[in-house]
Design an enzyme around this catalytic site. Structure first.
Site, PDB file in Angstrom:
ATOM      1  N   ALA A   1     -33.825 -32.717  -7.295  1.00 44.50           N
ATOM      2  CA  ALA A   1     -33.854 -32.549  -8.750  1.00 44.50           C
ATOM      3  C   ALA A   1     -35.147 -33.067  -9.347  1.00 44.50           C
ATOM      4  O   ALA A   1     -35.713 -34.060  -8.892  1.00 44.50           O
ATOM      5  CB  ALA A   1     -32.671 -33.281  -9.375  1.00 44.50           C
TER       6      ALA A   1
ATOM      7  N   ASP B   1     -33.502 -46.047   1.753  1.00 44.71           N
ATOM      8  CA  ASP B   1     -33.320 -45.253   0.537  1.00 44.71           C
ATOM      9  C   ASP B   1     -32.554 -46.088  -0.485  1.00 44.71           C
ATOM     10  O   ASP B   1     -31.419 -46.503  -0.233  1.00 44.71           O
ATOM     11  CB  ASP B   1     -32.558 -43.972   0.888  1.00 44.71           C
ATOM     12  CG  ASP B   1     -32.532 -42.955  -0.230  1.00 44.71           C
ATOM     13  OD1 ASP B   1     -32.654 -43.357  -1.400  1.00 44.71           O
ATOM     14  OD2 ASP B   1     -32.368 -41.758   0.075  1.00 44.71           O
TER      15      ASP B   1
ATOM     16  N   SER C   1     -32.058 -34.601  -1.003  1.00 43.17           N
ATOM     17  CA  SER C   1     -31.394 -35.096  -2.201  1.00 43.17           C
ATOM     18  C   SER C   1     -30.440 -34.030  -2.757  1.00 43.17           C
ATOM     19  O   SER C   1     -29.590 -33.524  -2.022  1.00 43.17           O
ATOM     20  CB  SER C   1     -32.454 -35.542  -3.214  1.00 43.17           C
ATOM     21  OG  SER C   1     -31.896 -36.348  -4.219  1.00 43.17           O
TER      22      SER C   1
ATOM     23  N   HIS D   1     -36.441 -43.043  -0.631  1.00 40.41           N
ATOM     24  CA  HIS D   1     -35.835 -41.749  -0.950  1.00 40.41           C
ATOM     25  C   HIS D   1     -36.851 -40.617  -0.839  1.00 40.41           C
ATOM     26  O   HIS D   1     -36.527 -39.524  -0.378  1.00 40.41           O
ATOM     27  CB  HIS D   1     -35.221 -41.783  -2.351  1.00 40.41           C
ATOM     28  CG  HIS D   1     -34.420 -40.566  -2.671  1.00 40.41           C
ATOM     29  ND1 HIS D   1     -33.267 -40.227  -1.987  1.00 40.41           N
ATOM     30  CD2 HIS D   1     -34.594 -39.586  -3.596  1.00 40.41           C
ATOM     31  CE1 HIS D   1     -32.780 -39.095  -2.471  1.00 40.41           C
ATOM     32  NE2 HIS D   1     -33.564 -38.693  -3.448  1.00 40.41           N
TER      33      HIS D   1
ATOM     34  N   LYS E   1     -36.178 -47.041  -7.331  1.00 46.75           N
ATOM     35  CA  LYS E   1     -35.121 -46.380  -6.563  1.00 46.75           C
ATOM     36  C   LYS E   1     -35.603 -45.211  -5.702  1.00 46.75           C
ATOM     37  O   LYS E   1     -34.978 -44.891  -4.694  1.00 46.75           O
ATOM     38  CB  LYS E   1     -34.031 -45.858  -7.518  1.00 46.75           C
ATOM     39  CG  LYS E   1     -33.391 -46.934  -8.383  1.00 46.75           C
ATOM     40  CD  LYS E   1     -32.642 -47.957  -7.558  1.00 46.75           C
ATOM     41  CE  LYS E   1     -31.946 -48.975  -8.440  1.00 46.75           C
ATOM     42  NZ  LYS E   1     -31.232 -50.005  -7.654  1.00 46.75           N
TER      43      LYS E   1
END
Length: 263
Positions: free
Chosen positions: A19, A212, A87, A240, A161
């Protein structure tokens, strides 16, 4: 460690982004795979990357995924690809496997949301929704709530993150090129489960990213337990956005998978 450069084992690998980014996010991995002799496609999903549409013109997850579906539909008869989702891209490749199982040699989930064939595709997104979203902005796109909720990652969540192990240059690039996106949870909640006969017939590999902070290792392993795969691989020291932080290791994993699973 680079991907093995065996020109005789060239495969078609399709890399599907998550995304708010685009096909550009694979630039380090795609370069290594191409240098190793593989054919690589990095499509921009709708309203992503350089696709010109705004998010409000992409009302459903199917619409969002359509550039990938069009790519698969255009393949010559008999050609199979290794389909890689990162993801949210895991749900895109699951939908692609449901619609075109005969065109997918293997589906690879790189720390990606992996639906099962018992629940709606939204189930894994909602189950994994324990992330501290920090300064992420969620906004309705219309007063009636007919369009998916818009999502924009802020600088704090991006650094803490998603790209905490990446270079300052990669962090700057990621922040500069991110667009408003959506998880399409409202629409995915309404969709029936992908089927065992189609999606479930495609061989699956899950690549665990051990550092991650977004889709944490424990949840990655829960998804594998929830819907067992043919093989699990691991990458240490990968956040991530392993596409940025450990691209050589990601490329090596994908090249190994392509040679093993694609005829």
């Amino acid at each position: 460690m680079e991907a093995p450069a065996d020109q005789t084992s060239s495969k078609h690998i399709v890399l599907v982004h998550g995304a708010c980014v685009g096909g550009w996010a694979w630039f380090k991995v795609a370069t290594r795979l191409r240098d190793a002799g593989h054919r690589v496609s990095t499509p921009d999903l709708a309203a992503s990357g350089v696709d010109p549409r705004p998010l409000r013109e992409v009302p459903t997850f199917f619409d969002y995924t359509k550039p990938l579906l069009d790519l698969l539909e255009s393949l010559p008869p008999g050609e199979k690809v290794v389909l890689v989702g990162h993801s949210l891209g895991g749900v895109n490749i699951a939908l692609a496997c449901e619609l075109f199982p005969e065109k997918v040699a293997a589906a690879v989930f790189l720390s990606a949301f992996m639906p099962d064939h018992r629940s709606s595709p939204a189930y894994v997104l909602e189950k994994g929704g324990t992330l501290d979203w920090m300064d992420t902005e969620f906004k309705p796109q219309d007063p009636e709530g007919k369009l998916p909720t818009a999502m924009q990652f802020g600088p704090l969540v991006t650094r803490a993150k998603f790209l905490q192990l990446c270079s300052p240059e990669d962090l700057m690039l990621g922040r500069s090129l991110m667009r408003v996106g959506s998880m399409f949870v409202e629409d995915l909640r309404l969709q029936p489960p992908y089927t065992e006969a189609r999606y479930g017939s495609v061989r699956r590999v899950f690549i665990v990213l051990k550092d991650d902070n977004a889709i944490v290792e424990g949840f990655q392993r829960w998804m594998v337990q929830n819907y067992p795969v043919d093989e699990v691989k691991e990458i240490d020291g990968a956040d991530h956005m392993a596409l940025f932080s450990t691209p050589a290791e990601v490329a090596h994993c994908l090249a190994d998978i392509a040679v093993k699973y694609a005829a």
